[in-house]
Design a protein around this motif. Structure first.
Motif, PDB file in Angstrom:
ATOM      1  N   MET A 288      13.150  52.603   5.724  1.00 50.58           N
ATOM      2  CA  MET A 288      12.227  51.482   6.209  1.00 50.58           C
ATOM      3  C   MET A 288      10.884  51.673   5.318  1.00 50.58           C
ATOM      4  O   MET A 288      10.489  50.590   4.936  1.00 50.58           O
ATOM      5  N   VAL A 289      10.518  52.918   5.163  1.00 50.60           N
ATOM      6  CA  VAL A 289       9.048  53.055   4.710  1.00 50.60           C
ATOM      7  C   VAL A 289       9.109  52.826   3.151  1.00 50.60           C
ATOM      8  O   VAL A 289       8.261  52.098   2.575  1.00 50.60           O
ATOM      9  N   ASP A 290       9.810  53.583   2.535  1.00 51.18           N
ATOM     10  CA  ASP A 290      10.066  53.872   0.995  1.00 51.18           C
ATOM     11  C   ASP A 290      10.891  52.655   0.458  1.00 51.18           C
ATOM     12  O   ASP A 290      10.654  52.333  -0.812  1.00 51.18           O
ATOM     13  N   VAL A 291      11.924  52.048   0.991  1.00 46.19           N
ATOM     14  CA  VAL A 291      12.710  51.015   0.621  1.00 46.19           C
ATOM     15  C   VAL A 291      12.409  49.718   1.000  1.00 46.19           C
ATOM     16  O   VAL A 291      12.116  48.577   0.075  1.00 46.19           O
ATOM     17  N   GLU A 292      12.239  49.575   2.368  1.00 49.16           N
ATOM     18  CA  GLU A 292      12.026  48.102   2.864  1.00 49.16           C
ATOM     19  C   GLU A 292      10.542  47.847   2.744  1.00 49.16           C
ATOM     20  O   GLU A 292      10.276  46.596   2.952  1.00 49.16           O
ATOM     21  N   GLY A 293       9.593  48.914   2.635  1.00 49.82           N
ATOM     22  CA  GLY A 293       8.397  48.638   2.490  1.00 49.82           C
ATOM     23  C   GLY A 293       7.640  48.265   3.910  1.00 49.82           C
ATOM     24  O   GLY A 293       6.341  47.882   3.834  1.00 49.82           O
ATOM     25  N   TYR A 294       8.244  48.826   4.912  1.00 50.16           N
ATOM     26  CA  TYR A 294       7.480  48.718   6.159  1.00 50.16           C
ATOM     27  C   TYR A 294       6.455  49.907   6.205  1.00 50.16           C
ATOM     28  O   TYR A 294       6.554  51.084   5.539  1.00 50.16           O
ATOM     29  N   SER A 295       5.018  49.523   7.015  1.00 49.48           N
ATOM     30  CA  SER A 295       3.944  50.699   7.086  1.00 49.48           C
ATOM     31  C   SER A 295       4.558  51.535   7.978  1.00 49.48           C
ATOM     32  O   SER A 295       5.662  51.449   8.771  1.00 49.48           O
TER      33      SER A 295
ATOM     34  N   ALA B 189       6.381  57.820  17.589  1.00 50.58           N
ATOM     35  CA  ALA B 189       4.922  58.110  17.274  1.00 50.58           C
ATOM     36  C   ALA B 189       4.883  58.070  15.715  1.00 50.58           C
ATOM     37  O   ALA B 189       5.684  58.299  14.700  1.00 50.58           O
ATOM     38  N   GLU B 190       3.745  57.712  15.303  1.00 52.55           N
ATOM     39  CA  GLU B 190       3.491  57.327  13.848  1.00 52.55           C
ATOM     40  C   GLU B 190       3.385  58.860  13.084  1.00 52.55           C
ATOM     41  O   GLU B 190       3.929  58.842  12.026  1.00 52.55           O
ATOM     42  N   GLY B 191       2.838  59.837  14.006  1.00 51.73           N
ATOM     43  CA  GLY B 191       2.865  61.094  13.351  1.00 51.73           C
ATOM     44  C   GLY B 191       4.477  61.422  13.195  1.00 51.73           C
ATOM     45  O   GLY B 191       4.724  62.218  12.350  1.00 51.73           O
ATOM     46  N   THR B 192       5.338  61.044  14.038  1.00 53.79           N
ATOM     47  CA  THR B 192       6.832  61.533  13.891  1.00 53.79           C
ATOM     48  C   THR B 192       7.384  60.728  12.689  1.00 53.79           C
ATOM     49  O   THR B 192       8.340  61.594  11.998  1.00 53.79           O
ATOM     50  N   VAL B 193       6.944  59.561  12.386  1.00 53.22           N
ATOM     51  CA  VAL B 193       7.486  58.880  11.167  1.00 53.22           C
ATOM     52  C   VAL B 193       7.019  59.601  10.156  1.00 53.22           C
ATOM     53  O   VAL B 193       7.808  60.085   8.889  1.00 53.22           O
ATOM     54  N   LYS B 194       5.764  60.050   9.998  1.00 53.06           N
ATOM     55  CA  LYS B 194       5.234  60.725   8.913  1.00 53.06           C
ATOM     56  C   LYS B 194       5.898  61.990   8.427  1.00 53.06           C
ATOM     57  O   LYS B 194       6.381  62.477   7.438  1.00 53.06           O
ATOM     58  N   SER B 195       6.003  62.756   9.655  1.00 55.13           N
ATOM     59  CA  SER B 195       6.679  64.290   9.529  1.00 55.13           C
ATOM     60  C   SER B 195       8.011  64.116   9.244  1.00 55.13           C
ATOM     61  O   SER B 195       8.581  64.784   8.311  1.00 55.13           O
ATOM     62  N   ARG B 196       8.765  63.141   9.730  1.00 54.28           N
ATOM     63  CA  ARG B 196      10.339  62.771   9.382  1.00 54.28           C
ATOM     64  C   ARG B 196      10.355  62.565   7.732  1.00 54.28           C
ATOM     65  O   ARG B 196      11.228  63.027   7.027  1.00 54.28           O
ATOM     66  N   CYS B 197       9.630  61.442   7.337  1.00 54.07           N
ATOM     67  CA  CYS B 197       9.614  61.149   5.913  1.00 54.07           C
ATOM     68  C   CYS B 197       9.291  62.288   5.150  1.00 54.07           C
ATOM     69  O   CYS B 197       9.758  62.363   3.994  1.00 54.07           O
TER      70      CYS B 197
ATOM     71  N   GLU C 146       4.542  50.158  11.404  1.00 54.88           N
ATOM     72  CA  GLU C 146       5.485  49.225  11.985  1.00 54.88           C
ATOM     73  C   GLU C 146       6.744  50.102  12.021  1.00 54.88           C
ATOM     74  O   GLU C 146       7.527  49.599  12.963  1.00 54.88           O
ATOM     75  N   THR C 147       6.831  50.998  11.074  1.00 51.08           N
ATOM     76  CA  THR C 147       8.241  51.854  11.441  1.00 51.08           C
ATOM     77  C   THR C 147       8.210  52.583  12.903  1.00 51.08           C
ATOM     78  O   THR C 147       9.309  52.511  13.485  1.00 51.08           O
ATOM     79  N   ALA C 148       7.257  52.980  13.280  1.00 50.46           N
ATOM     80  CA  ALA C 148       6.995  53.618  14.417  1.00 50.46           C
ATOM     81  C   ALA C 148       7.430  52.668  15.538  1.00 50.46           C
ATOM     82  O   ALA C 148       8.079  52.845  16.300  1.00 50.46           O
ATOM     83  N   LYS C 149       6.836  51.273  15.359  1.00 48.30           N
ATOM     84  CA  LYS C 149       7.027  50.275  16.441  1.00 48.30           C
ATOM     85  C   LYS C 149       8.589  50.074  16.495  1.00 48.30           C
ATOM     86  O   LYS C 149       9.168  49.940  17.393  1.00 48.30           O
ATOM     87  N   LEU C 150       9.214  49.889  15.164  1.00 47.39           N
ATOM     88  CA  LEU C 150      10.624  49.463  15.391  1.00 47.39           C
ATOM     89  C   LEU C 150      11.572  50.575  15.833  1.00 47.39           C
ATOM     90  O   LEU C 150      12.609  50.329  16.367  1.00 47.39           O
TER      91      LEU C 150
END
Length: 200
Positions: free
Chosen positions: A140-147, A158-166, A150-154
């Motif tokens: 979602m972040v690196d291929v689809e270009g979501y922020s 949490a945004e921090g969880t998105v960052k750590s998983r990425c 946005e990824t956290a909402k989808l």
């Protein structure tokens, strides 16, 4: 004076009120974008089509409970992503079927095209080795270009969880795909052909 087109929220409300055409219009507006989300997430047209159909059925049934706390598109994206995750989990639980060998009468693939195809397959294999909770945010972040937001909402995390998983997923991909940057240092990383050709 031409009346303004109904908003997505208007269409959801009309659908909940019994308008038989409202949801069809909502699907028409967002089908292409939702298809792109599904295809990039599961990377298989048939799986993407099934996931999208399941997602729209879920949205149709859940529309009456929609609350305008988020955009309709965000709500739809979340449903599509969840449907894709379900398809991914089911697919990973099934054994894979090897592709048939190229027949003698089939046209040869140009060397450059074969190299590009091999690279795409190796990257796809590397992504498949990531757990779902890392692969989907990366797509979602690196291929689809979501922020990240946005990824956290989808994904409803949490945004921090998105960052750590990425970050964890990218670190694994760097190890798996390091040989693509430095072909002379392949190490123990198998190519797609060798990975699937063992035991022939």
């Amino acid at each position: 004076m031409t009346a303004a087109a109904p908003t997505d929220a208007d269409l959801i409300a009309a659908h909940a009120a019994g308008d038989p055409q409202a949801f069809n219009e909502l699907v028409r507006r967002h089908r292409d974008r939702m298809w792109a989300v599904a295809l990039r997430t599961v990377r298989d047209p048939e799986e993407a089509a099934d996931a999208l159909q399941e997602a729209f059925i879920s949205a149709f049934r859940a529309a009456a409970n929609f609350r305008a706390e988020s955009q309709v598109t965000t709500w739809l994206h979340r449903i599509v992503v969840n449907a894709c995750l379900d398809r991914v989990r089911r697919r990973q639980a099934r054994p894979t079927v090897p592709l048939p060998e190229q027949g003698h009468n089939e046209p040869a693939v140009p060397r450059d095209s074969m190299a590009e195809r091999e690279t795409r397959l190796v990257i796809a294999d590397a992504l498949d080795q990531l757990p779902d909770d890392q692969r989907v945010p990366i797509v979602m972040v690196d291929v689809e270009g979501y922020s990240v937001a946005e990824t956290a909402k989808l994904l409803n995390i949490a945004e921090g969880t998105v960052k750590s998983r990425c970050a964890r997923g990218r670190a694994k991909l760097a190890k798996l795909l390091g040989h693509l940057r430095n072909p002379d240092s392949t190490g123990d990383v198998p190519t797609h052909e060798s990975k699937h050709g063992e035991g022939r």
